[in-house]
Design a protein around this motif. Sequence first.
Motif, PDB file in Angstrom:
ATOM      1  N   GLY A 291       0.797  -1.276  -0.121  1.00  0.00           N
ATOM      2  CA  GLY A 291      -0.006  -0.208   0.075  1.00  0.00           C
ATOM      3  C   GLY A 291       0.760   1.156  -0.343  1.00  0.00           C
ATOM      4  N   ALA A 292       1.913   1.400   0.614  1.00  0.00           N
ATOM      5  CA  ALA A 292       2.914   2.491   0.746  1.00  0.00           C
ATOM      6  C   ALA A 292       3.234   2.847  -0.686  1.00  0.00           C
ATOM      7  N   LEU A 293       3.539   1.686  -1.478  1.00  0.00           N
ATOM      8  CA  LEU A 293       4.351   1.749  -2.839  1.00  0.00           C
ATOM      9  C   LEU A 293       3.370   2.718  -3.325  1.00  0.00           C
ATOM     10  N   LEU A 294       2.117   3.047  -3.204  1.00  0.00           N
ATOM     11  CA  LEU A 294       1.182   3.568  -4.090  1.00  0.00           C
ATOM     12  C   LEU A 294       0.834   5.122  -3.799  1.00  0.00           C
ATOM     13  N   GLU A 354      -0.426  22.712   6.891  1.00  0.00           N
ATOM     14  CA  GLU A 354       0.238  21.524   6.168  1.00  0.00           C
ATOM     15  C   GLU A 354       0.131  21.734   4.611  1.00  0.00           C
ATOM     16  N   THR A 355       0.873  22.895   4.353  1.00  0.00           N
ATOM     17  CA  THR A 355       1.125  23.138   2.942  1.00  0.00           C
ATOM     18  C   THR A 355       2.288  22.209   2.302  1.00  0.00           C
ATOM     19  N   VAL A 356       2.823  21.235   3.081  1.00  0.00           N
ATOM     20  CA  VAL A 356       3.811  20.381   2.484  1.00  0.00           C
ATOM     21  C   VAL A 356       2.868  19.165   2.765  1.00  0.00           C
ATOM     22  N   ARG A 357       2.785  18.131   1.541  1.00  0.00           N
ATOM     23  CA  ARG A 357       1.906  17.000   1.610  1.00  0.00           C
ATOM     24  C   ARG A 357       2.483  15.913   0.930  1.00  0.00           C
ATOM     25  N   THR A 358       2.634  16.098  -0.343  1.00  0.00           N
ATOM     26  CA  THR A 358       3.055  15.053  -1.181  1.00  0.00           C
ATOM     27  C   THR A 358       4.511  14.848  -1.337  1.00  0.00           C
ATOM     28  N   GLY A 359       5.193  13.967  -1.768  1.00  0.00           N
ATOM     29  CA  GLY A 359       6.612  13.762  -2.019  1.00  0.00           C
ATOM     30  C   GLY A 359       7.213  14.704  -2.963  1.00  0.00           C
ATOM     31  N   GLU A 360       6.450  15.256  -3.751  1.00  0.00           N
ATOM     32  CA  GLU A 360       7.097  16.416  -4.731  1.00  0.00           C
ATOM     33  C   GLU A 360       7.167  17.629  -3.706  1.00  0.00           C
ATOM     34  N   ASP A 361       6.325  17.774  -2.824  1.00  0.00           N
ATOM     35  CA  ASP A 361       6.665  18.961  -1.905  1.00  0.00           C
ATOM     36  C   ASP A 361       7.876  19.011  -1.336  1.00  0.00           C
ATOM     37  N   TYR A 362       8.287  17.953  -1.054  1.00  0.00           N
ATOM     38  CA  TYR A 362       9.710  17.698  -0.146  1.00  0.00           C
ATOM     39  C   TYR A 362      10.923  17.752  -1.079  1.00  0.00           C
ATOM     40  N   GLY A 373      16.399  17.902   6.729  1.00  0.00           N
ATOM     41  CA  GLY A 373      16.528  16.743   5.621  1.00  0.00           C
ATOM     42  C   GLY A 373      17.384  15.666   6.037  1.00  0.00           C
ATOM     43  N   ALA A 374      18.407  15.950   6.945  1.00  0.00           N
ATOM     44  CA  ALA A 374      19.187  14.943   7.305  1.00  0.00           C
ATOM     45  C   ALA A 374      18.523  13.979   8.305  1.00  0.00           C
ATOM     46  N   SER A 375      18.003  14.716   9.452  1.00  0.00           N
ATOM     47  CA  SER A 375      16.938  13.952  10.429  1.00  0.00           C
ATOM     48  C   SER A 375      15.885  13.111   9.686  1.00  0.00           C
ATOM     49  N   LEU A 376      15.115  13.492   8.851  1.00  0.00           N
ATOM     50  CA  LEU A 376      14.367  12.605   8.382  1.00  0.00           C
ATOM     51  C   LEU A 376      14.789  11.543   7.536  1.00  0.00           C
ATOM     52  N   SER A 377      15.896  11.848   6.817  1.00  0.00           N
ATOM     53  CA  SER A 377      16.538  10.756   5.920  1.00  0.00           C
ATOM     54  C   SER A 377      16.917   9.658   7.257  1.00  0.00           C
ATOM     55  N   PHE A 378      17.705  10.257   8.205  1.00  0.00           N
ATOM     56  CA  PHE A 378      17.879   9.254   9.140  1.00  0.00           C
ATOM     57  C   PHE A 378      17.146   8.410   9.664  1.00  0.00           C
ATOM     58  N   PHE A 379      15.605   8.875   9.981  1.00  0.00           N
ATOM     59  CA  PHE A 379      14.440   8.034  10.405  1.00  0.00           C
ATOM     60  C   PHE A 379      13.795   7.361   9.505  1.00  0.00           C
ATOM     61  N   LEU A 380      14.295   7.608   8.060  1.00  0.00           N
ATOM     62  CA  LEU A 380      13.645   6.844   7.028  1.00  0.00           C
ATOM     63  C   LEU A 380      14.474   5.587   7.019  1.00  0.00           C
ATOM     64  N   LEU A 381      15.912   6.040   7.061  1.00  0.00           N
ATOM     65  CA  LEU A 381      16.874   4.654   6.857  1.00  0.00           C
ATOM     66  C   LEU A 381      16.821   3.792   7.919  1.00  0.00           C
ATOM     67  N   SER A 382      16.230   4.371   9.274  1.00  0.00           N
ATOM     68  CA  SER A 382      16.078   3.397  10.473  1.00  0.00           C
ATOM     69  C   SER A 382      14.718   2.586  10.344  1.00  0.00           C
ATOM     70  N   CYS A 422      12.362  -0.734   1.272  1.00  0.00           N
ATOM     71  CA  CYS A 422      13.444   0.333   0.962  1.00  0.00           C
ATOM     72  C   CYS A 422      12.892   1.177  -0.316  1.00  0.00           C
ATOM     73  N   TYR A 423      12.122   0.707  -1.327  1.00  0.00           N
ATOM     74  CA  TYR A 423      11.855   1.333  -2.398  1.00  0.00           C
ATOM     75  C   TYR A 423      11.170   2.887  -2.084  1.00  0.00           C
ATOM     76  N   TYR A 424      10.101   2.809  -1.389  1.00  0.00           N
ATOM     77  CA  TYR A 424       9.199   3.925  -1.089  1.00  0.00           C
ATOM     78  C   TYR A 424      10.020   4.795  -0.165  1.00  0.00           C
ATOM     79  N   TYR A 425      10.933   4.450   0.812  1.00  0.00           N
ATOM     80  CA  TYR A 425      11.543   5.064   1.821  1.00  0.00           C
ATOM     81  C   TYR A 425      12.666   5.802   0.891  1.00  0.00           C
ATOM     82  N   LEU A 426      13.526   5.226   0.327  1.00  0.00           N
ATOM     83  CA  LEU A 426      14.481   5.689  -0.388  1.00  0.00           C
ATOM     84  C   LEU A 426      14.009   6.792  -1.493  1.00  0.00           C
ATOM     85  N   ARG A 427      12.663   6.534  -2.035  1.00  0.00           N
ATOM     86  CA  ARG A 427      12.141   7.559  -3.050  1.00  0.00           C
ATOM     87  C   ARG A 427      12.113   8.877  -2.327  1.00  0.00           C
TER      88      ARG A 427
END
Length: 516
Positions: A291-294, A354-362, A373-382, A422-427
Amino acid sequence: MLESLSNNVTALLPEYVLTLVGVIIMLVEPLLPAGKSRRSLGWFAVLGTLITTGLTLWQLHLGILNAFSDSIRVDAYSVFFQVVICFVVVVSLLSSLDFLDGKNSHAGEYYALSCFAAVGMMLMCCSTELLMVFIGLEISSISTYIMAGYRKTEATATESSLKYFLLGSFATAFFLYGIALTFGATGSTNINVVANVITNTNTPVLAIVAVAMIIIGIGFKVSAAPFHVWTPDVYQGAPPPVVGMMSTAPKAAAFAVLLRVLFSGYAIYQPRWSILMAVIATLSMCIGNLGALLQRDVKRMLAYSSIAHAGYLICAFTALPTDGIAAAAVYSAAYAAMNVGAFTVITLISGYKETVRTGEDYTGMALRHPVLGASLSFFLLSMIGIPFTGGFFAKFYVFTGVLHAGHVKLAIIGLANSGVACYYYLRLIIRLYSTPQPNEPTSGSFTAAGRPDTLFTEEDGRRFPGYIALAAAVIATLVLGVWPGRFVATARTAAIATAPAGDATQNTVNDPAALR
């Protein structure tokens, strides 16, 4: 009589203090002028939660406390989960201070509800009486139902609160019916008495139905598949700091209840209920990750991610008792740290509207604000399970316990799902470090020309509490990944406190000395 009264007060002293903090906030808030900031009430809630954490840790030195006719048991197990809950509440409150400040005149209600929700969750962790668990569950649930719809002017918030309330009530009905069937089968709703009755007597099939109903009720609360349908919509509509809290702390409390009920109360039926838990774990991991992939909306993506992580944690229920309880406790703490940290970043980025919602907004956010950015990346890698993060060690500990119990296929399914994740986190991580194109429309942190918007030019002093919360989450996630030995020892002590007597797994390959 005096000794009994003393135990009753001491056992629930942290809950008394936090309840008093919430009541004081509710009494003071109406006395403040309509335009005056409620930020001080938020700091008071943070202070009260920190004091509660200290009192909870102090209870460890008092040994095992049994109170209110053995319906409350304070031991290493309950303290472990209560500290996790307090940590999440403190981080959520800190990230909410700037999020709510100046946006409305009812922020005090939000802080009070956070305290009341924490009281309910802490009560769930230390209750050995199913009716007391139900009371704690209702206190926690009602508070979070209201908090989910806190932004009353937003249609999505109202929808979120209503769906959460309706489906949460449905889940509570299952749980309550399970309690009723437990009483019908054993003549008691005390977990210790239930364990003694079903171990020493021939209990009817009613007891098996009862435990199935309890699993279904808790399954809704932890958003495990196939009881997960409310999760994406509720996460999308609720404010980010609320999602950060309700996606972690209530789950930790619910899993604390389920671990105690299954491994302590219904331990004799483990060969039966472990099959059901394996099926739920498999469904949760597969449905959550696929579900997360979509998803384009980041909060919806993390909602499906939370379903998958519930599946990883439920895998621990198929392990041997001490291994399973300790692994579930470790995973609860690690997931709480990294997920509340991720939503703290989202809170700091997106703001109240919440003006930032989609992946494109990031896109390009890490280039304009490296810390976030580094903090969010760190949590996603975790969340992926990269080494030197809490997520890696939590998954390692769970799958080790699963393999030690002989469930090789379930471990393979879990590892395969980790690869899919890994796909949707790394995306999203790639989006964070991508340069926005000049003609690319943006609706969030950055303009098409790459200039930061007002979100990043406001005074950092106003957002300082949010950065404190972020630092706490980063440190907790890092420590759980780099120095897990002492933490695992604490988790195994907690597990031994609630595992069935005579469990032979206390000296297994998961010994914390080997992990230091």
